[in-house]
Design an enzyme around this catalytic site. Structure first.
Site, short mmCIF file in Angstrom:
data_model
loop_
_atom_site.label_atom_id
_atom_site.label_comp_id
_atom_site.label_asym_id
_atom_site.label_seq_id
_atom_site.Cartn_x
_atom_site.Cartn_y
_atom_site.Cartn_z
N CYS A 1 -22.41 -2.11 -4.25
CA CYS A 1 -22.87 -0.84 -4.82
C CYS A 1 -23.54 0.01 -3.75
O CYS A 1 -24.49 -0.42 -3.10
CB CYS A 1 -23.83 -1.08 -5.98
N GLY B 1 -9.41 0.46 -10.91
CA GLY B 1 -10.60 1.08 -11.49
C GLY B 1 -10.29 2.46 -12.02
O GLY B 1 -9.88 2.63 -13.18
N ARG B 2 -10.45 3.48 -11.15
CA ARG B 2 -10.33 4.86 -11.62
C ARG B 2 -8.99 5.16 -12.26
O ARG B 2 -8.90 5.95 -13.19
CB ARG B 2 -10.62 5.81 -10.45
N ALA C 1 -19.69 0.97 -13.58
CA ALA C 1 -20.91 1.35 -14.29
C ALA C 1 -20.65 2.61 -15.10
O ALA C 1 -20.02 3.56 -14.61
CB ALA C 1 -22.04 1.58 -13.28
N GLY D 1 -9.12 -0.88 -4.58
CA GLY D 1 -9.17 0.43 -3.94
C GLY D 1 -7.85 1.14 -3.90
O GLY D 1 -6.90 0.68 -3.28
N ASP D 2 -7.78 2.25 -4.64
CA ASP D 2 -6.64 3.18 -4.59
C ASP D 2 -5.34 2.60 -5.14
O ASP D 2 -4.26 3.07 -4.78
CB ASP D 2 -6.41 3.69 -3.15
#
Ligand SMILES: Cc1cc2nc3c(=O)[nH]c(=O)nc-3n(C[C@H](O)[C@H](O)[C@H](O)COP(=O)(O)O)c2cc1C
Length: 370
Positions: free
Chosen positions: A126, A250-251, A44, A227-228
């Site tokens: 979420c 993601g990040r 988001a 994740g990670d």
């Protein structure tokens, strides 16, 4: 298969080469072929079209919209409908929905199918209170009958595959996803993505991929591990130890598409300043086209730090950009700082379809302000 052994820096483990899975290998979610084992995460406030199209160019086999409100679709909210824009070079693309009621979720999924998405993804992860208090997102990890009813209703309503993204559970230590996962498959889910943190954890601690391995052993549909994952070594370790079909990033991809290239192809080359400036200029242009200047200029602020950090540009340069009023000035300043970027932008724009060539598969009037 990759020929050399590799280590996972995070755990210090070494893996046998035969266990290594090539990342440029196709796999399937139902009838949809995904060309690589790397999926770009839905985020988001991040996963705009420019982010997704860039992700595809750098090796993501599947990209996903950020979570889209089912209620927003139901009420034909113009901003919400703007999230349903699909460009011709995004496929395969999943559009993610969140909501708590089976019938409106099924109607929203029909809309997702109508705009040309290849997959409809459902958010059961979420952790944000504004979402969970409405009975949506990670709340559904604890309301399993309703979660299954939502998946069943959507699977009945559309012909495209239904995927679900889960956290491990709501509270720390919860293993709810392991009970819910097989039930969702029975209800019609064609793929599951697990981010093995609890909702309570938000983004603290680490993703416990031993749960991903357990989930893989419990279901006969592809599982995506989220994740990670920020490097090729970590991606291969997660794939080898969990049996997941793909990793989701993601990040690690925020302002850093080069991480995707490293993960998929093992290309460890750092981008030049010119390349960084060029990707950012293109990102700014596309985002302005998608959101309009006013929304885009606020939205883009976080991206300047993501792109220009990592020692790529001096800190003061980022501060300077943040003071500028228009994206036009930002582009001018970037091109002045890295003049060679202009040529790269021109080449990239010639390679990818321009705004005019993008298919908007809904009548334009539906989009309004987007
Ligand atoms: C800013 C941000 C926004 C996110 N938004 C969503 C979302 O809309 N839908 C979703 O399923 N996950 C969302 N996530 C979770 C990511 O998809 C992913 O599962 C999580 O960040 C772990 O992966 P990573 O360590 O590669 O970032 C979001 C994460 C971040 C950091």
């Amino acid at each position: 298969m990759v020929a050399t052994p590799f280590g996972d820096r995070q755990t210090g483990r070494q893996y046998h080469p035969r266990a290594v899975i090539e990342l440029r290998e196709p796999w399937r979610i139902g009838p949809v072929e995904v060309p690589t084992r790397l999926v770009l995460a839905p985020m988001a406030g991040v996963s705009v079209q420019a982010f997704r199209r860039q992700g595809r160019r750098y090796g993501a086999g599947l990209v996903c919209s950020e979570m889209v409100s089912c209620a927003g679709i139901e009420h034909r909210n113009e901003k919400t409908l703007g999230y349903l824009r699909v460009a011709s070079d995004e496929h395969p693309l999943a559009i993610q929905l969140f909501g708590s009621e089976p019938r409106p979720m099924a109607d929203a999924a029909r809309m997702v199918e109508a705009v040309g998405a290849d997959i409809v993804d459902i958010n059961f992860g979420c952790p944000v209170k504004k979402v969970t208090k409405t009975g949506a997102g990670a709340h559904l990890l604890e309301d399993q009958a309703r979660a299954c009813a939502i998946v069943g209703a959507i699977a009945d309503a559309v012909d495209i595959p239904v995927s679900v993204k889960l956290r491990r559970g709501f509270r720390d230590g919860s293993r709810a996803a392991l009970e819910l996962g097989p039930r969702l498959v029975e209800a019609g889910a064609a793929s599951l993505t697990l981010h093995p943190r609890s909702a309570q954890q938000m983004y603290t601690g680490t993703a416990d991929h031993s749960l991903t391995a357990e989930l893989v052993s419990l279901v006969d549909v592809p599982v995506v591990a989220s994740g990670d994952v920020t490097s090729r070594a970590r991606a291969q370790a997660v794939l080898a130890t969990t049996g997941a079909e793909a990793v989701m990033v993601g990040r690690g991809a925020q302002g850093n598409p080069w991480a995707l290239r490293e993960i998929v192809d093992g290309d460890t080359g750092e981008p030049s300043r010119e390349e960084v400036a060029a990707e950012l200029v293109l990102f700014v242009r596309e985002t302005v086209r998608e959101l309009g200047e006013r929304r885009a200029s606020g939205f883009l602020k976080k991206f300047y730090g993501w792109y220009l950090g990592r020692g790529r540009f001096p800190k003061e340069f980022k501060q300077e950009l943040l003071q500028l009023d228009s994206t036009e000035e930002i582009e001018r300043r970037l091109l002045a700082a890295a003049p060679g970027a202009r040529e790269i932008v021109e080449r990239l724009e010639a390679e990818v379809p321009s705004g005019a060539e993008l298919t908007l598969e809904l009548p334009v009037s539906v989009y309004g302000g987007g």
